[in-house]
Design an enzyme around this catalytic site. Structure first.
Site, PDB file in Angstrom:
ATOM      1  N   HIS A  81      43.670  29.836  64.585  1.00  0.00           N
ATOM      2  CA  HIS A  81      44.159  28.487  63.814  1.00  0.00           C
ATOM      3  C   HIS A  81      43.169  28.346  62.739  1.00  0.00           C
ATOM      4  O   HIS A  81      41.920  28.575  62.909  1.00  0.00           O
ATOM      5  CB  HIS A  81      44.139  27.508  64.756  1.00  0.00           C
ATOM      6  CG  HIS A  81      44.381  25.928  64.158  1.00  0.00           C
ATOM      7  ND1 HIS A  81      45.526  25.765  63.571  1.00  0.00           N
ATOM      8  CD2 HIS A  81      43.904  24.735  64.386  1.00  0.00           C
ATOM      9  CE1 HIS A  81      45.582  24.512  63.175  1.00  0.00           C
ATOM     10  NE2 HIS A  81      44.715  23.803  63.682  1.00  0.00           N
ATOM     11  N   ASP A 106      41.099  18.836  60.247  1.00  0.00           N
ATOM     12  CA  ASP A 106      42.184  19.666  60.388  1.00  0.00           C
ATOM     13  C   ASP A 106      43.392  18.865  59.682  1.00  0.00           C
ATOM     14  O   ASP A 106      43.754  17.770  60.285  1.00  0.00           O
ATOM     15  CB  ASP A 106      42.290  19.889  61.796  1.00  0.00           C
ATOM     16  CG  ASP A 106      43.417  20.969  62.331  1.00  0.00           C
ATOM     17  OD1 ASP A 106      44.073  21.627  61.029  1.00  0.00           O
ATOM     18  OD2 ASP A 106      43.550  21.434  63.428  1.00  0.00           O
TER      19      ASP A 106
END
Length: 568
Positions: free
Chosen positions: A402, A426
């Site tokens: 990720h 994020d």
């Protein structure tokens, strides 16, 4: 009226607060009373002819032209690479807290004893510019050696006079609102009585862009190392890692933060997409939190549509993108979300936006990355008495990799405690935070310490890099969970970013957590679990203890209703 005017009381008699119109005030054109619904200040043509009759020396100065010194200012502000600066009709891109030059030519020579000149800056898009919000700034021109210069406000110094021209040095404050600014020039005679006074306003045709300043020590995004600034602010290309923990594969990404329409698009994202208060555009923490929201599209029609289905009809496959420029240009042109992106695409675009706005940023890849849906700091697997998985409960997941971002800034909202430096954000839409798909900024230092209640979303990011995998026996809602097994060293591996000055991998795992299975790492995990209010965290803390064996011996006969003694 704001700090910049209150400390310059000697100029109040020259420029009255309610006399902001550039047109000479007459009985038929009086200023509206305070509180009236005025959304835009009236402005005359940029060329104003002096009144008929009398000597020019006795008349109000008239601005003939203005030179924004775009190239010189860009060199001094490290913004020469921006497309806006390179255009045939360039616009200044300036970093807040640094002085910039402006050259003004009048219809006659400027005389500081009888002429008053004032610059009025207004933030473009502000419906009702005000001094209190910092969306309007009024600064009189004073000699460079004047003792009335404000120490905590915008400044305009007269540094050079030649014939009919003057050169000014303008300094914005290091906490100014970032975005596109307009400015006007007001001129007046100091000797004129109020009833005879006349103020002329020259509206400067070109706006300028004000951005964050990692070179300025007073700016909260200040970065002291010049090599770091070169890498994390000025570098237009980088590497983003993908793959799995046993096969790390880098891909080249073109950030292109200086390309055509990129800065304009970033300012549009701040002012027209999502819900960022205009004053919040001065705070890098609030700006990057907003950026993490508007780079994705679910709740505000932001830049990118996420797609993990494998069907990319109507758009482009996430693997087809090689940079952020085409994505942001397409969004700015159509004002519609671009299809499609996955985590590394969201991260690449996020890096571009931050760097374009002057915030140091980088993309970070985490291998074996946890997605903790329960907010328990654990990845939970549930099984019945037969050992079969209970799929409806097994909603936590682990991604092969990720990608998110780090942005560099101080965190005065968290200090003292050393929470400044890299902040994790994020933009991939995973979970809502305060009602929107966004994440961070979370202090990387706080994540490593297990201080999971620090804003913003520190708990979620801690789990991504350091969650334990926990296996439970579940017998129903009325029965307690039973811990079957756990794995503490599989989540969060090989955290990677591009190394400074070269196309190599830098491992930053140690910035997020202590070495797995060490005493420090386990103590941090326990500290985080104790801070967490989730029921699974409580079960894990209670069950994750060694069994205690004991003997129980009755010392007295038991008489109902009377006390008795035992030995344990």
């Amino acid at each position: 009226m704001g700090k910049c005017l209150s400390c310059l009381s000697s100029f109040r008699a020259v420029f009255r607060p309610n006399q902001e119109s550039a047109i000479p005030l007459t009985p038929s054109r009086k200023p509206k009373p305070p509180g009236s619904d005025v959304t835009e200040l009236p402005k005359p043509p940029t060329e104003v002819k002096p009144p008929e009759g009398g000597s020019t020396d006795d008349q109000v100065l008239v601005v003939q032209s203005i030179d924004l010194c775009v190239s010189e200012n860009a060199n001094n502000h490290y913004t020469m690479e921006y497309d806006l600066v390179q255009k045939e009709s360039p616009k200044p891109v300036l970093r807040r807290g640094f002085p910039f030059k402006v050259k003004i030519t009048f219809n006659r020579a400027y005389n500081d004893e009888k002429d008053a000149v004032c610059l009025v800056f207004t933030l473009k898009g502000a419906t009702n510019p005000t001094y209190a919000q910092g969306t309007m700034v009024v600064v009189p021109v004073v000699p460079a050696d004047s003792d009335v210069l404000p120490s905590d406000g915008w400044q305009v110094k007269l540094v050079f006079t030649e014939n009919c021209s003057i050169t000014l040095e303008v300094s914005s404050i290091p906490s100014a609102i970032v975005g596109e600014w307009n400015f006007d020039i007001d001129t007046k005679l100091k000797s004129a009585k109020d009833e005879e006074s006349q103020t002329l306003r020259y509206s400067v045709k070109d706006s300028f862009f004000l951005i964050f300043n990692p070179w300025c020590k007073q700016d909260t995004v200040y970065m002291s190392d010049p090599e770091w600034r070169k890498e994390y602010v000025l570098n237009e290309s980088g590497l983003i890692w993908r793959g799995s923990h046993n096969r790390l594969r880098p891909c080249i990404w073109n950030y292109g933060q200086f390309e055509e329409n990129i800065l304009e698009c970033c300012c549009y994202l701040l002012s027209h997409v999502g819900k960022l208060n205009i004053v919040g555009r001065a705070d890098p923490a609030r700006v990057v939190r907003h950026v993490s929201s508007v780079v994705n599209s679910p709740d505000d029609n932001g830049v990118l549509v996420g797609n993990w289905s494998g069907d990319y009809g109507g758009g482009q496959s996430p693997t087809s993108w090689g940079g952020s420029v085409a994505i942001l240009q397409q969004f700015f042109k159509n004002k519609k979300p671009v299809k499609y992106g996955q985590c590394w695409v969201f991260s690449g675009v996020c890096t571009t936006v931050c760097r374009a706005l002057g915030i140091p940023a980088r993309s970070v890849t985490n291998f074996s990355s946890a997605h903790d849906t329960h907010n328990s700091l654990t990845i939970d697997y549930f099984f019945d008495d037969e050992g079969e998985p209970i799929e409806r409960l097994n909603i936590d997941s682990i991604w092969n990799f990720h990608v998110w971002n780090e942005a560099w800034m101080e965190r005065p909202d968290l200090e003292p405690g050393g929470y400044g430096g890299w902040q994790a954000i994020d933009a991939t839409p995973q979970e809502e935070s305060d009602g929107a798909y966004r994440c961070g900024p979370a202090s990387v230092a706080a994540i490593k310490r297990g201080e999971v209640m620090k804003p913003y979303d520190c708990c979620f990011l801690f789990a991504e890099v350091n969650a334990d995998k926990v296996y439970w026996r579940y017998r129903g809602p009325s029965q307690p969970l039973k811990l079957i097994a756990k794995k503490t060293d599989t989540i969060g591996q090989f955290l990677s970013t591009k190394a400074i000055g070269c196309f190599e991998r830098e491992d930053i795992t140690g910035e997020y957590k202590h070495t797995e299975t060490t005493k420090e790492e386990r103590e941090t995990m326990v500290r985080a679990l104790r801070c967490c209010r989730n029921v699974f965290s409580r079960y894990y803390l209670n069950d994750d203890l060694e069994d205690v064996q004991f003997d129980f011996e009755l010392l007295d006969d038991i008489v109902i209703g009377s006390p008795f003694s035992v030995s344990v």
